[in-house]
Design an enzyme around this catalytic site. Structure first.
Site, PDB file in Angstrom:
ATOM      1  N   GLU A   1      -5.795  15.807 -10.527  1.00 51.27           N
ATOM      2  CA  GLU A   1      -6.258  16.498 -11.715  1.00 51.27           C
ATOM      3  C   GLU A   1      -7.714  16.957 -11.577  1.00 51.27           C
ATOM      4  OE1 GLU A   1      -4.780  15.812 -16.203  1.00 51.27           O
ATOM      5  OE2 GLU A   1      -4.849  14.208 -14.758  1.00 51.27           O
TER       6      GLU A   1
ATOM      7  N   GLU B   1       7.611  19.465 -24.441  1.00 48.92           N
ATOM      8  CA  GLU B   1       7.081  19.639 -23.093  1.00 48.92           C
ATOM      9  C   GLU B   1       7.527  20.979 -22.510  1.00 48.92           C
ATOM     10  OE1 GLU B   1       4.965  17.580 -21.745  1.00 48.92           O
ATOM     11  OE2 GLU B   1       4.850  18.584 -19.789  1.00 48.92           O
TER      12      GLU B   1
ATOM     13  N   ARG C   1      -4.626  22.042 -12.845  1.00 49.59           N
ATOM     14  CA  ARG C   1      -3.700  21.079 -13.443  1.00 49.59           C
ATOM     15  C   ARG C   1      -4.070  20.734 -14.890  1.00 49.59           C
ATOM     16  NH1 ARG C   1      -0.903  16.183 -10.192  1.00 49.59           N
ATOM     17  NH2 ARG C   1       0.296  15.331 -11.913  1.00 49.59           N
TER      18      ARG C   1
ATOM     19  N   ARG D   1       0.825  -1.226   0.000  1.00 49.67           N
ATOM     20  CA  ARG D   1       0.000   0.000   0.000  1.00 49.67           C
ATOM     21  C   ARG D   1       0.851   1.266   0.000  1.00 49.67           C
ATOM     22  NH1 ARG D   1      -2.790  -3.040   3.961  1.00 49.67           N
ATOM     23  NH2 ARG D   1      -4.524  -4.192   3.041  1.00 49.67           N
TER      24      ARG D   1
ATOM     25  N   LYS E   1       5.866  23.418 -13.169  1.00 47.76           N
ATOM     26  CA  LYS E   1       5.025  22.257 -12.920  1.00 47.76           C
ATOM     27  C   LYS E   1       4.793  22.036 -11.422  1.00 47.76           C
ATOM     28  CE  LYS E   1       3.907  17.616 -14.203  1.00 47.76           C
ATOM     29  NZ  LYS E   1       4.262  16.350 -14.832  1.00 47.76           N
TER      30      LYS E   1
ATOM     31  N   LYS F   1       2.041  11.471 -10.677  1.00 46.12           N
ATOM     32  CA  LYS F   1       1.171  10.596 -11.451  1.00 46.12           C
ATOM     33  C   LYS F   1       1.940   9.345 -11.859  1.00 46.12           C
ATOM     34  CE  LYS F   1      -1.656  12.744 -14.492  1.00 46.12           C
ATOM     35  NZ  LYS F   1      -2.111  13.782 -15.458  1.00 46.12           N
TER      36      LYS F   1
ATOM     37  N   HIS G   1      -2.907  12.833 -28.194  1.00 41.97           N
ATOM     38  CA  HIS G   1      -3.293  11.457 -27.870  1.00 41.97           C
ATOM     39  C   HIS G   1      -3.986  10.795 -29.054  1.00 41.97           C
ATOM     40  CE1 HIS G   1      -3.276  12.355 -23.278  1.00 41.97           C
ATOM     41  NE2 HIS G   1      -2.102  11.924 -23.691  1.00 41.97           N
TER      42      HIS G   1
ATOM     43  N   HIS H   1       5.882  11.332 -29.035  1.00 40.71           N
ATOM     44  CA  HIS H   1       4.970  12.090 -28.185  1.00 40.71           C
ATOM     45  C   HIS H   1       5.253  13.590 -28.309  1.00 40.71           C
ATOM     46  CE1 HIS H   1       2.256  12.911 -24.888  1.00 40.71           C
ATOM     47  NE2 HIS H   1       3.209  13.529 -24.209  1.00 40.71           N
TER      48      HIS H   1
ATOM     49  N   HIS I   1      -2.639  18.156 -25.759  1.00 42.77           N
ATOM     50  CA  HIS I   1      -2.695  16.711 -25.556  1.00 42.77           C
ATOM     51  C   HIS I   1      -3.960  16.047 -26.090  1.00 42.77           C
ATOM     52  CE1 HIS I   1       0.911  17.305 -23.277  1.00 42.77           C
ATOM     53  NE2 HIS I   1       0.993  16.032 -22.963  1.00 42.77           N
TER      54      HIS I   1
ATOM     55  N   ASN J   1      -2.495  19.720 -19.920  1.00 40.78           N
ATOM     56  CA  ASN J   1      -2.961  18.943 -21.075  1.00 40.78           C
ATOM     57  C   ASN J   1      -2.962  19.747 -22.372  1.00 40.78           C
ATOM     58  OD1 ASN J   1      -3.376  16.531 -19.700  1.00 40.78           O
ATOM     59  ND2 ASN J   1      -5.396  17.193 -18.992  1.00 40.78           N
TER      60      ASN J   1
END
Lengths: 366, 366
Positions: A240, A188, A244, A124, A230, A146, A255, A268, A251, A248
């Site tokens: 998110e 980025e 935040r 955990r 960031k 993330k 994607h 990417h 993105h 994206n």
């Protein structure tokens, strides 16, 4: 170029450090020793990175007093899978990694996400140290907490939020970085600068050639600025949903493009850069973006070597991918728009308008 | 018997409600509707529970405005596996369960842990509603936020901390509960009462016969008291390591016994009760436990029908299991000792002393 240390805050009140320097690989184990109570470490890397750097990192952790185990996964996005997570959990069990142990991610975003997820879920949650070895991982996936796995239904659908205890960006590791990976990092950084605006945007516009030329002082400056940006976004919104969302930018399109082109066909970074161009043009109709900003952003991306793509993919396929992504995530067809450096908003966009712009893009006129 | 609602606090400042009543299955969907923004629900149950209650819960969520999907796994501990988690993640993808969706666990601890882990990791965490249908799950696994999977190396080694948004304990579901499952719940309640002491312990000593006789007013009273106790412990220490350790009373021995006997041979409840007896006797030498407390606790367990086990297992095998558990978790050979109701401590115990007591236990004299 001198060493830097950034302190990152997260909403629950804790902090962790990001070290930026050259030669950090040889000291990361000792630095970790003061942060965790246990003395077992599992170091996870991939087949591209391990031959260059694994031994040095293992040695550093051994000098830090750790009993070290390591696992090497195949390079590439396909490694971010449940089978590898299962294999790494088994490795944790084999080496008796307790609640006070540490999992170390030595590699790019795939290794960072995979090892980060394993650390977040083993017993955990145990400590995780991120040692990103790609420019993209340094500015993106190694911070923000993330972690994720891909499943058949889509990328990053399974995951956990868990902050690392330490991030070590050793710029020496960029010496072995392939061309496409530099582009991923540049995109980025460009995205962050456009969203942040102000000093960061102006600095990047002035230093784009130096960054593209891999002047390490400029690289470190770009990484540090991206991380500060960031870190502030993540601190304001660890999970998110709020501010935040700005991360994206570019993105939604990226994607869909990556999925339509087939994973690995368009990197990417190129996809995100193309997504930023697409968002800007869509935004001229949807969000009041000016033609001047479209051109300004294009010039920045060009200066970083992120030229507009020559090839296009069918508009209907890209639209179907966006709609699938929307369905899989239960959300809306939303875009992030920047109207000027530092000024952004998210908007739900009419599907027909998106379709028209995808057709214009396919035809090379939008 | 009247309906009750307990408000549980967790350290990050949020709260959730636990409803205790009969007939809740028919209202849980409507109650959930006010807690989550989305209208997609995945209901997870097992093959024992689903035939009795799944349709009612699906109906309630449909009335609450949810688009409902469901998955039924095999009954039993073996279902708490990665394969089932993977299957449930796929189900989340198929029904388009977004960040605002909800996963519902309808069943005992296995379903609660499995569905809870899937909810904690789908899209990095979506809401989870727990509808426990066993006495043990009501007092134990449905609250506290511990979710987990078993892997080959051991039980609960993979997991996440994630609190539910709502827990609905419908005592009607206990009508179909097998005998061994009642014992599991009684042992957990007894453990809680011994650790909590004071009013809870005295109340349970006075109502043990009523609880054993399944007087539902007493059952609800025992569940409510256990939940208040556990909620306070969890609020003080969401992540294990501090006061939450008290919840492991009887468990060092119980885990070893369950593993040595083979899963399912000795029920968890009987194993925990036996572990409490063992800890008390070990504690007479290790922690100043009095013979009077050993007898007092034995009388309580007897009154609940949790008699001392007739059969014993080899001492060396149990010791090896304890040592393995210690290694797998990187911890020490630690025991929780209660010296009187409400007074407990954790201690690292000398391995030889533990061995001696295991031999005495095997010979039926300790």
């Amino acid at each position: 170029m001198r060493a830097q240390c950034l302190e990152m805050s997260i909403p629950n009140g804790s902090t962790y450090r990001i070290y930026l320097s050259r030669g950090l690989l040889d000291g990361v184990g000792e630095k970790t020793a003061s942060l965790v109570a246990g003395r077992k470490a599992l170091i996870v890397s991939d087949a591209n990175v391990a031959p260059h750097y694994l031994e040095r990192v293992c040695g550093s952790f051994a000098r830090g007093g750790f009993e070290v185990a390591h696992e090497v996964v195949a390079a590439g996005e396909a490694s971010k899978c449940l089978e590898n997570a299962s294999r790494l959990w088994d490795a944790c069990a084999r080496c008796g990694l307790g609640r006070d142990g540490v999992v170390v991610a030595l590699g790019g975003g795939v290794v960072g996400d995979l090892a980060g997820f394993v650390a977040a879920t083993w017993l955990r949650g145990v400590a995780c140290v991120q040692v990103p070895t790609t420019l993209l991982a340094m500015v993106d996936s190694s911070i923000g907490g993330k972690t994720a796995l891909d499943i058949d239904a889509g990328k990053n659908l399974v995951g956990a939020f868990a902050q690392p205890v330490l991030v070590a960006c050793d710029f020496e590791t960029l010496a072995t970085l392939p061309e496409a990976e530099w582009a991923n990092g540049f995109a980025e950084i460009a995205k962050s600068a456009v969203i942040e605006g102000g000093g960061f945007y102006e600095w990047l516009a002035a230093h784009a050639e130096g960054l593209r030329g891999r002047d390490y002082t400029v690289v470190q400056g770009a990484v540090a600025r991206s991380l500060v940006f960031k870190g502030r976004v993540v601190a304001a919104d660890e999970r998110e949903g709020g501010v935040r969302e700005c991360l994206n930018y570019g993105h939604t399109f990226a994607h869909a493009l990556e999925a339509a082109a087939g994973l690995g066909t368009v990197s990417h970074g190129r996809a995100v850069a193309e997504g930023m161009r697409f968002a800007a043009r869509l935004g001229t109709e949807a969000a009041g973006v000016t033609e001047s900003f479209v051109a300004q952003q294009a010039a920045l991306l060009d200066a970083l070597g992120l030229r507009a793509l020559d090839a296009a993919w069918p508009a209907d396929e890209l639209f179907a991918r966006m709609a699938f992504d929307k369905k899989a995530r239960g959300g809306m067809l939303r875009f992030v728009f920047a109207t000027a450096p530092g000024i952004w908003q998210t908007m739900t966009v009419d599907a027909d308008l998106v379709k028209i712009h995808l057709i214009l893009w396919e035809q090379g006129v939008g």
